[in-house]
Design an enzyme around this catalytic site. Sequence first.
Site, PDB file in Angstrom:
ATOM      1  N   GLU A   1       3.275  -4.601   3.742  1.00 55.45           N
ATOM      2  CA  GLU A   1       4.538  -4.416   4.461  1.00 55.45           C
ATOM      3  C   GLU A   1       4.179  -3.972   5.879  1.00 55.45           C
ATOM      4  OE1 GLU A   1       8.316  -1.429   4.758  1.00 55.45           O
ATOM      5  OE2 GLU A   1       7.384  -1.652   2.794  1.00 55.45           O
ATOM      6  N   LEU A   2       4.409  -4.841   6.846  1.00 55.08           N
ATOM      7  CA  LEU A   2       3.901  -4.611   8.192  1.00 55.08           C
ATOM      8  C   LEU A   2       5.050  -4.366   9.182  1.00 55.08           C
ATOM      9  CD1 LEU A   2       1.119  -7.343   8.033  1.00 55.08           C
ATOM     10  CD2 LEU A   2       1.045  -4.963   7.266  1.00 55.08           C
TER      11      LEU A   2
END
Length: 634
Positions: free
Chosen positions: A289-290
Amino acid sequence: MYSITRNIRKITPICKNGLKSSSFINSSRVTIPNRTYSNQTSTNIASSTFSKTPLGVMSEELFLQPINPATCSPITDLKIDTKISLKAKFDAAYLFKEEWRNVELSEKKLMIQRFRDNLIQNTDSIAATLTKETGKPITQATNEVIAVIERINFFLANIDSVLKEQVVRTTEKFQEKIVREPVGVIAAISAWNYPIFIGLNVIIPALLAGNCVLYKPSEFSSLTGISIMNCLYEAGVPQEAFQIVLGKKIISQSLLNLPIDGVYFTGSYATGKSISENLAGRMIKQQLELGGKDAVYVHESADLKTAVASIADGAMYNTGQSCCSVERIYVDKSIYDTFVNELVQVVKSFKFSFDPTNPQTYFGPLTRGVPQIEHLQRLIGSALKRGAILELGGNVLSKAPGYFFAPTIVSNVHHGMEIQREELFGPVVTVQPVSGPTEAALLMNDTPYGLTGSVYSEDAGVANFIAEKSNTGTVYWNACDRVSPYLPWSGRGASGIGATLGIEGIENFTRIKALHLIAPAKDYFGNPSNSQIVTKVTNLVNLEDQMESLKIAQKGANFYEAADGSLKKYTLNDVKPISSYATQGNAFPFVNESLFESEEKAEENEVRDLLKSGKVRKVNKEDPYVPISSIKKD
């Protein structure tokens, strides 16, 4: 001594409204106090003794020293892991993983229920710790602890259905079914901006699914990570099943080099990309999850007062330090000036103080301090050079005791500016006028990120258009900066891969296994049956029967099956993809090669290409090939 070097000189920002901030011109450097070591009582994790030794100059190699970003004061010393201690923790988890996997699910659920209750009982102390080490305003820190309870309840309520084995098909001779098994020993590398949300999005479903967890909190939220660890241990979770790993980047790299079975990371795109490259060829499960560059479109039909209030909070909550904080606002030209003016007034109404422990405080400091401040200054200054207008804020606040940055609104921007391309991660938002939904959709997608997109409109058609065009994992209508445990949280492009939350966020911590079971005797598995995932599709023989019964079988004519299962002569306007093929008794679709003989006419080639692609299928077998020219074409 830390200092902030101004990258912006010879620029007088035009700040039409705003909190008093230090000038870009008159202050070229901001001095931050020297770091001093704390004097806390030693425990098994916290220690201050090493910093008093002659080797104290090397203490950062063996210790973390969390700093309160609101005061720049040290909080404590934390002993970090070494490669030796990290290997010992992995070995303990690896040797325990089969035992933990075989613990009854009901017992695991009871532990997590006790953990949930521990969080509730210790909300105030956990929130206070979170505020102290990250600067998150105390009310927002408390909200984070309270809101995570709903997520835990969701995981508890749905884990049984996810892990339950699924019988797909049973016949008198065999049975086919699906089971889900734990991934194994996983690494959870978490973020500092929402350490409780983000950490528990992984920890809880991972433990319930039977995985052992090595949890690496951010060095900026290690104390909150320790609070999570203590609550889990008090709830009865074995230490071998959950272990905390403390340290900086080097410890995360060492963790990735261990023979772990999965990596679940939340953080920046740059770090996520590095992790993905590190894992290349390892063939292990990963969820990343960036970052985000989340955009909002405000249509002229929107309820402006409601939209402004919602978007202002979506941009500034948690001091803009959220993955899905609104960073770009696109507004129809007809309401652009009004929107900007009202947005400034709403943001100015949010309570700002230098005390994040005050329940009335809305804005806190920037957790990462100097690097974040310099990053925001660079982007704002670059935009102003290119013609942007500073509507509010724009710099660090004068006389601030910590890393406080004024809430900032920048208008008159365009996509030639870095501020419209790079992630901000601070109390800064931009506003750009657009001609309508089409231009808004194009600009919203003009980014490598794809986390969330929002549209504010009273026109459902406009909302549907933006939702369909938005290349993001999440879309909001008349909302933004919202996360629900009932829906998967995922990104596209530079915003990551995989998902947390929702049913998919539980399945993410399992590996699927297909079982083909051949019976030793007839009817061994009981009555034949099919699950809901098996759809019976009419086979070709039945199709011909239907053609006869409907009196539509005409000698020498071609008939094709459309998506709704009906039989009709082919017309270009009627063609839709077929949804499925026969699953009973046919392993592969029947192909009549004579259908694909070359023809000179373009329309015949077009029909033939559609046949090859599977969009339509010839079903009349009496005549293996009839000239396509006999088919009516609209």
